[in-house]
Design an enzyme around this catalytic site. Structure first.
Site, PDB file in Angstrom:
ATOM      1  N   CYS A   1     -13.912  -0.980   2.480  1.00 32.81           N
ATOM      2  CA  CYS A   1     -13.540  -0.947   3.711  1.00 32.81           C
ATOM      3  C   CYS A   1     -12.746   0.457   4.024  1.00 32.81           C
ATOM      4  O   CYS A   1     -13.043   1.504   4.571  1.00 32.81           O
ATOM      5  CB  CYS A   1     -12.821  -1.903   4.217  1.00 32.81           C
TER       6      CYS A   1
ATOM      7  N   PHE B   1       0.811  -1.081   0.084  1.00 33.69           N
ATOM      8  CA  PHE B   1       0.084   0.013   0.002  1.00 33.69           C
ATOM      9  C   PHE B   1       0.770   1.383  -0.064  1.00 33.69           C
ATOM     10  O   PHE B   1       0.247   2.073  -0.040  1.00 33.69           O
ATOM     11  CB  PHE B   1      -0.935   0.132   1.325  1.00 33.69           C
ATOM     12  N   LEU B   2       2.162   1.125   0.001  1.00 37.17           N
ATOM     13  CA  LEU B   2       2.997   2.296   0.035  1.00 37.17           C
ATOM     14  C   LEU B   2       3.487   2.580  -1.563  1.00 37.17           C
ATOM     15  O   LEU B   2       4.298   3.540  -1.450  1.00 37.17           O
ATOM     16  CB  LEU B   2       4.349   2.158   1.110  1.00 37.17           C
TER      17      LEU B   2
ATOM     18  N   LYS C   1      -9.224  -3.890  -6.812  1.00 37.35           N
ATOM     19  CA  LYS C   1      -7.851  -4.646  -6.657  1.00 37.35           C
ATOM     20  C   LYS C   1      -7.910  -5.850  -7.568  1.00 37.35           C
ATOM     21  O   LYS C   1      -9.047  -6.352  -7.845  1.00 37.35           O
ATOM     22  CB  LYS C   1      -7.281  -4.801  -5.358  1.00 37.35           C
TER      23      LYS C   1
ATOM     24  N   LYS D   1     -14.139   4.059   3.452  1.00 34.69           N
ATOM     25  CA  LYS D   1     -15.324   4.386   4.415  1.00 34.69           C
ATOM     26  C   LYS D   1     -14.703   4.544   5.799  1.00 34.69           C
ATOM     27  O   LYS D   1     -15.023   5.572   6.697  1.00 34.69           O
ATOM     28  CB  LYS D   1     -16.104   3.133   4.454  1.00 34.69           C
TER      29      LYS D   1
ATOM     30  N   GLY E   1      -9.236   2.107  -3.043  1.00 30.54           N
ATOM     31  CA  GLY E   1     -10.684   1.905  -3.192  1.00 30.54           C
ATOM     32  C   GLY E   1     -11.032   0.888  -2.283  1.00 30.54           C
ATOM     33  O   GLY E   1     -10.507   0.288  -1.462  1.00 30.54           O
TER      34      GLY E   1
ATOM     35  N   ARG F   1     -16.723  -1.397  -5.655  1.00 35.53           N
ATOM     36  CA  ARG F   1     -17.070  -0.191  -4.842  1.00 35.53           C
ATOM     37  C   ARG F   1     -15.903   0.633  -4.598  1.00 35.53           C
ATOM     38  O   ARG F   1     -14.752   0.077  -4.258  1.00 35.53           O
ATOM     39  CB  ARG F   1     -17.407  -0.922  -3.357  1.00 35.53           C
TER      40      ARG F   1
ATOM     41  N   GLY G   1       0.776   4.994  -6.923  1.00 33.26           N
ATOM     42  CA  GLY G   1      -0.289   4.335  -7.751  1.00 33.26           C
ATOM     43  C   GLY G   1      -1.366   5.289  -7.983  1.00 33.26           C
ATOM     44  O   GLY G   1      -1.549   6.429  -7.545  1.00 33.26           O
TER      45      GLY G   1
END
Length: 185
Positions: free
Chosen positions: A15, A4-5, A75, A18, A12, A82, A8
């Site tokens: 979870c 996640f680092l 992903k 939100k 989305g 979503r 990009g």
């Protein structure tokens, strides 16, 4: 995790978007200005606008341009759209007057994307395209015959929103390639 680092197109899903907004609201309710979280949310939205900016810099006005969106799910490995970046990109491209053709191996774009043509394959999504945007890092996109894809495109432009492809290899095939957070050549 560290995945996640990576630079990009943005996150989305059901979870994280939100939960980050809920945490921001909880902080505000407690009188705390959560500057770091606010910046994360803002940058996540900015990343999608950056892709549109890259397309405009290379193509000029997007009216009547054909753009291929490669990947619709938020992903790989899921059909979940979503809060997917593809929704924002498709909406913005359509509002700019572009023709949008999209492909995803499992996500059903017909349910979520009105006005977008859904292609049967990643290769056919690029037929006559002025640009292709890698939105979801599906492994299938690495295995495409990019030389054939380029021959099918009107303009050999790739915006790699996930830095999935080998930039040098794609450029060697005559494409103009732009990733996210990578140098432009």
């Amino acid at each position: 995790g560290p995945a996640f680092l990576r630079a990009g197109i943005g996150y989305g899903g059901s979870c994280f978007p939100k939960d980050s907004l809920a945490l921001k609201q909880l902080a505000a309710n407690s009188g705390y200005s959560f500057l770091l979280l606010n910046a994360v949310i803002e940058v996540n939205e900015l990343q999608k606008r950056r892709v549109i900016g890259k397309l405009e810099r290379r193509l000029g006005p997007l009216r009547d341009k054909r753009i291929a969106l490669l990947g619709l799910a938020f992903k790989p490995g899921t059909d979940d759209m979503r809060e997917a970046p593809s929704l924002v990109l498709a909406g913005r491209l359509l509002s700019e007057g572009a023709e949008v053709r999209a492909w995803d191996p499992v996500a059903d774009g017909t349910v979520h994307l009105r006005g977008v043509e859904i292609a049967e394959s990643a290769l056919s999504a690029r037929d006559g395209a002025d640009a292709a945007v890698v939105v979801t890092e599906w492994p299938e996109l690495r295995e495409i015959d990019w030389a054939e894809a380029g021959a099918r495109m009107r303009n050999k432009l790739i915006i790699d929103g996930r830095n999935l492809l080998d930039a040098a290899q794609i450029r060697a095939l005559g494409f103009t390639y732009e990733g996210i957070g990578r140098p432009i050549e």
